[in-house]
Design a protein around this motif. Structure first.
Motif, PDB file in Angstrom:
ATOM      1  N   UNK A 179      68.141 -12.354  27.597  1.00 27.88           N
ATOM      2  CA  UNK A 179      68.104 -12.347  26.122  1.00 27.88           C
ATOM      3  C   UNK A 179      66.716 -12.701  25.626  1.00 27.88           C
ATOM      4  N   UNK A 180      66.452 -12.283  24.402  1.00 29.42           N
ATOM      5  CA  UNK A 180      65.312 -12.802  23.642  1.00 29.42           C
ATOM      6  C   UNK A 180      65.894 -13.844  22.707  1.00 29.42           C
ATOM      7  N   UNK A 181      65.349 -15.063  22.779  1.00 27.61           N
ATOM      8  CA  UNK A 181      65.817 -16.101  21.851  1.00 27.61           C
ATOM      9  C   UNK A 181      64.781 -16.333  20.764  1.00 27.61           C
ATOM     10  N   UNK A 182      65.224 -16.197  19.515  1.00 27.01           N
ATOM     11  CA  UNK A 182      64.362 -16.499  18.376  1.00 27.01           C
ATOM     12  C   UNK A 182      64.735 -17.877  17.846  1.00 27.01           C
ATOM     13  N   UNK A 183      63.710 -18.667  17.538  1.00 31.44           N
ATOM     14  CA  UNK A 183      63.991 -19.974  16.917  1.00 31.44           C
ATOM     15  C   UNK A 183      64.105 -19.853  15.408  1.00 31.44           C
ATOM     16  N   UNK A 184      63.467 -18.808  14.835  1.00 33.21           N
ATOM     17  CA  UNK A 184      63.372 -18.726  13.376  1.00 33.21           C
ATOM     18  C   UNK A 184      64.280 -17.654  12.780  1.00 33.21           C
ATOM     19  N   UNK A 185      65.348 -17.348  13.441  1.00 31.33           N
ATOM     20  CA  UNK A 185      66.418 -16.522  12.872  1.00 31.33           C
ATOM     21  C   UNK A 185      67.703 -17.315  13.108  1.00 31.33           C
ATOM     22  N   UNK A 186      68.778 -16.975  12.410  1.00 32.33           N
ATOM     23  CA  UNK A 186      69.967 -17.812  12.573  1.00 32.33           C
ATOM     24  C   UNK A 186      71.171 -17.285  11.829  1.00 32.33           C
ATOM     25  N   UNK A 187      71.941 -18.190  11.240  1.00 30.84           N
ATOM     26  CA  UNK A 187      73.149 -17.744  10.529  1.00 30.84           C
ATOM     27  C   UNK A 187      73.548 -18.733   9.443  1.00 30.84           C
ATOM     28  N   UNK A 188      74.419 -18.262   8.564  1.00 26.89           N
ATOM     29  CA  UNK A 188      74.894 -19.119   7.456  1.00 26.89           C
ATOM     30  C   UNK A 188      76.236 -18.578   6.942  1.00 26.89           C
ATOM     31  N   UNK A 189      76.813 -19.318   6.003  1.00 31.37           N
ATOM     32  CA  UNK A 189      78.048 -18.871   5.335  1.00 31.37           C
ATOM     33  C   UNK A 189      77.624 -17.947   4.191  1.00 31.37           C
ATOM     34  N   UNK A 190      77.859 -16.642   4.336  1.00 28.14           N
ATOM     35  CA  UNK A 190      77.251 -15.706   3.389  1.00 28.14           C
ATOM     36  C   UNK A 190      77.810 -15.786   1.972  1.00 28.14           C
ATOM     37  N   UNK A 191      79.119 -15.987   1.845  1.00 30.27           N
ATOM     38  CA  UNK A 191      79.694 -16.022   0.494  1.00 30.27           C
ATOM     39  C   UNK A 191      79.262 -17.288  -0.250  1.00 30.27           C
ATOM     40  N   UNK A 192      79.196 -18.400   0.468  1.00 29.20           N
ATOM     41  CA  UNK A 192      78.777 -19.631  -0.214  1.00 29.20           C
ATOM     42  C   UNK A 192      77.338 -19.525  -0.704  1.00 29.20           C
ATOM     43  N   UNK A 193      76.490 -18.837   0.074  1.00 35.23           N
ATOM     44  CA  UNK A 193      75.116 -18.627  -0.402  1.00 35.23           C
ATOM     45  C   UNK A 193      75.130 -17.737  -1.653  1.00 35.23           C
ATOM     46  N   UNK A 194      75.935 -16.699  -1.620  1.00 34.25           N
ATOM     47  CA  UNK A 194      76.000 -15.753  -2.745  1.00 34.25           C
ATOM     48  C   UNK A 194      76.514 -16.458  -4.017  1.00 34.25           C
ATOM     49  N   UNK A 195      77.554 -17.254  -3.856  1.00 27.14           N
ATOM     50  CA  UNK A 195      78.097 -17.983  -5.015  1.00 27.14           C
ATOM     51  C   UNK A 195      77.072 -18.984  -5.545  1.00 27.14           C
ATOM     52  N   UNK A 196      76.312 -19.579  -4.624  1.00 33.43           N
ATOM     53  CA  UNK A 196      75.269 -20.518  -5.043  1.00 33.43           C
ATOM     54  C   UNK A 196      74.177 -19.821  -5.838  1.00 33.43           C
ATOM     55  N   UNK A 197      73.825 -18.611  -5.408  1.00 36.61           N
ATOM     56  CA  UNK A 197      72.817 -17.830  -6.143  1.00 36.61           C
ATOM     57  C   UNK A 197      73.323 -17.522  -7.551  1.00 36.61           C
ATOM     58  N   UNK A 198      74.598 -17.121  -7.638  1.00 38.29           N
ATOM     59  CA  UNK A 198      75.185 -16.782  -8.942  1.00 38.29           C
ATOM     60  C   UNK A 198      75.182 -18.008  -9.853  1.00 38.29           C
ATOM     61  N   UNK A 199      75.571 -19.131  -9.296  1.00 36.12           N
ATOM     62  CA  UNK A 199      75.598 -20.374 -10.063  1.00 36.12           C
ATOM     63  C   UNK A 199      74.192 -20.708 -10.595  1.00 36.12           C
ATOM     64  N   UNK A 200      73.194 -20.557  -9.713  1.00 39.74           N
ATOM     65  CA  UNK A 200      71.807 -20.857 -10.114  1.00 39.74           C
ATOM     66  C   UNK A 200      71.354 -19.887 -11.208  1.00 39.74           C
ATOM     67  N   UNK A 201      71.731 -18.612 -11.079  1.00 39.25           N
ATOM     68  CA  UNK A 201      71.327 -17.614 -12.080  1.00 39.25           C
ATOM     69  C   UNK A 201      71.967 -17.947 -13.433  1.00 39.25           C
TER      70      UNK A 201
END
Ligand SMILES: Cc1cc2nc3c(=O)[nH]c(=O)nc-3n(C[C@H](O)[C@H](O)[C@H](O)COP(=O)(O)OP(=O)(O)OC[C@H]3O[C@@H](n4cnc5c(N)ncnc54)[C@H](O)[C@@H]3O)c2cc1C
Length: 425
Positions: free
Chosen positions: A174-196
């Protein structure tokens, strides 16, 4: 078990905030009308509202209904096409600037999550795994390309090293990247909407745009109202359909599916992915997976270009998961869902203007978790009169997909070709 293309159930079940808005009623005037409340539209709306613009967002369904609320959550590097196709179009120096924008896209998530207190469980580390031993050369080239772009922190893992990190023996390194990853996508989206919204943007859910004018005085009409604006930003991506004639054939919607197992407990989850990285194989028809914060396996893949929804999605996806982790053959699948990815013919995102005041961006080709927010931000910059970075990406040319009856059969044939290529390569 829930299996539906329209219910991103696991993410909905773990959504950490609820936002409710009212549908558009009557005629309103705005500085900017945004179509679509996914990462693209919300990112643009947030930037412009913060800059004092009167922004109205029209969303056909609900915030995060599209790909932004149902994706694999993998925060990826660069562009789905690979850097070579961007270099072929822009030349080395500008392609490197484009790569820099994609890097900035990842940082944008981190910065916004911190600034707006968006709890979306960001985790770093990404494993790109090779199904065949001879593909190790490809990983080495990939590693070297990243180094040449000034993107470090990546390591090559042998089969043995990888097996210390993943509870499977099917890969050869494998190629391992330290600077890529994962998150909860809907919670990020809802957070963006809230901020907007907090910045002053108005979002109308259940307000499908049924007619648009994309000339220099744009407007968008729903069944109950109309927004007339100085600028328009189109962020409907794979869900836009045929609303905007000049964009027909720019992107092709492709379904991708994800299952979430029952909670496995921390020890069992760690035995699958020890360090909680995002994981994908390097096939064209990619398997992508990760652990959730509550120790489930979220396993995605199996693109369908034919537009059909498999009847029992969970059981359709289970063999993919057990081909990697046979130890999960008896686990319960609690959720299964799908969504539409917008792909372009060259897998480079497509952006541009339909008139001097109407902008669009779409077609992140399966890699929009980070990029879509950046394209939204670049459209906002352009509206504010700083279009240089947007224009760099808008220069990239794309061949349209064939229209009419040929479209779907040609893509189904292309998929069959890629399946065979993955098997033989
Ligand atoms: C199953 C799946 C897995 C994925 N996994 C990953 C991943 O792991 N990593 C990654 O980088 N990318 C992934 N992607 C891609 C990524 O999710 C998208 O590129 C990104 O979310 C696109 O954001 P967007 O805002 O452009 O589009 P969307 O989030 O699709 O938003 C478009 C919105 O526009 C609305 N809309 C459309 N037409 C109208 C209209 N007429 N009127 C009003 N509103 C309208 C839709 O309802 C929708 O809410 C995945 C996608 C899917 C479907």
């Amino acid at each position: 078990m829930t299996a539906s293309l329209s219910l991103p159930s696991y993410y909905q079940a773990t959504a950490n905030r609820k936002i409710s808005t009212t549908p558009l009623m009557g005629d309103v005037k705005a500085d900017v009308c945004v179509i679509g409340a996914g990462y693209t539209g919300l990112s643009a709306a947030l930037e412009l509202a913060q800059a004092g613009f009167k922004v109205v967002v029209l969303e056909a369904e609900a915030i995060g209904f599209g790909a932004s609320g149902r994706n694999g959550g993998q925060i990826c590097t660069g562009f789905s096409s690979g850097q070579g196709k961007i270099e072929a179009q822009l030349g080395k120096a500008d392609a490197k600037r484009a790569f820099g924008l994609a890097e900035e896209a990842k940082q944008l998530i981190v910065d916004r999550a911190a600034k707006h207190k968006i709890d979306c469980d960001i985790r770093w580390g990404y494993l790109h795994c090779i199904p065949k031993a001879h593909q190790f050369n490809h990983l080495q080239e990939w590693h070297d390309e990243y180094e040449a772009l000034g993107y470090g922190g990546n390591t090559l893992l042998t089969k043995d090293e990888l097996e210390q990190k993943l509870g499977t023996t099917i890969y050869h390194g494998a190629l391992r990247e330290s600077h890529a990853g994962h998150m909860h996508p809907l919670n990020y989206c809802l957070g963006l909407a809230d901020a907007a919204i907090k910045a002053g943007a108005v979002i109308h859910e259940h307000s499908r745009v049924i007619e648009v004018s994309t000339g220099s005085s744009p407007w968008a009409r729903t069944d109950k109202g109309k927004v007339s604006a100085k600028f328009m930003i189109i962020g409907g991506n794979a869900y836009l359909g045929n609303l905007v004639k000049p964009l027909e054939g720019h992107v092709m919607p492709v379904a991708s599916y994800i299952i979430a197992t029952e909670p496995l407990g921390e020890d069992r989850a760690k035995a699958l992915i020890a360090d909680n990285e995002a994981v994908a194989n390097t096939n064209f028809i990619v398997d992508y997976y990760r652990r959730s914060a509550d120790h489930r396996m979220l396993f995605g893949g199996r693109a369908s270009y034919s537009g059909r929804t498999p009847a029992a999605l969970g059981e359709y996806m289970r063999p993919r998961m057990t081909s990697v982790f046979p130890q999960l053959k008896d686990v319960k699948i609690d959720y299964a869902w799908g969504g539409n990815i917008a792909i372009t013919s060259n897998r480079i995102p497509d952006c541009g203007r339909l008139s001097p005041t109407v902008y669009y961006a779409h077609g992140y080709s399966g890699q929009g978790v980070a990029l879509a927010g950046m394209y939204g931000k670049l459209m906002a910059e352009a509206v504010r009169g700083q279009a240089e970075r947007f224009d760099l990406l808008a220069k990239i040319k794309h061949l349209p997909f064939p229209g009419g009856k040929l479209r779907t059969p040609l893509l189904v044939a292309a998929m069959a070709y890629y399946r065979i290529r993955d098997a033989l390569s």
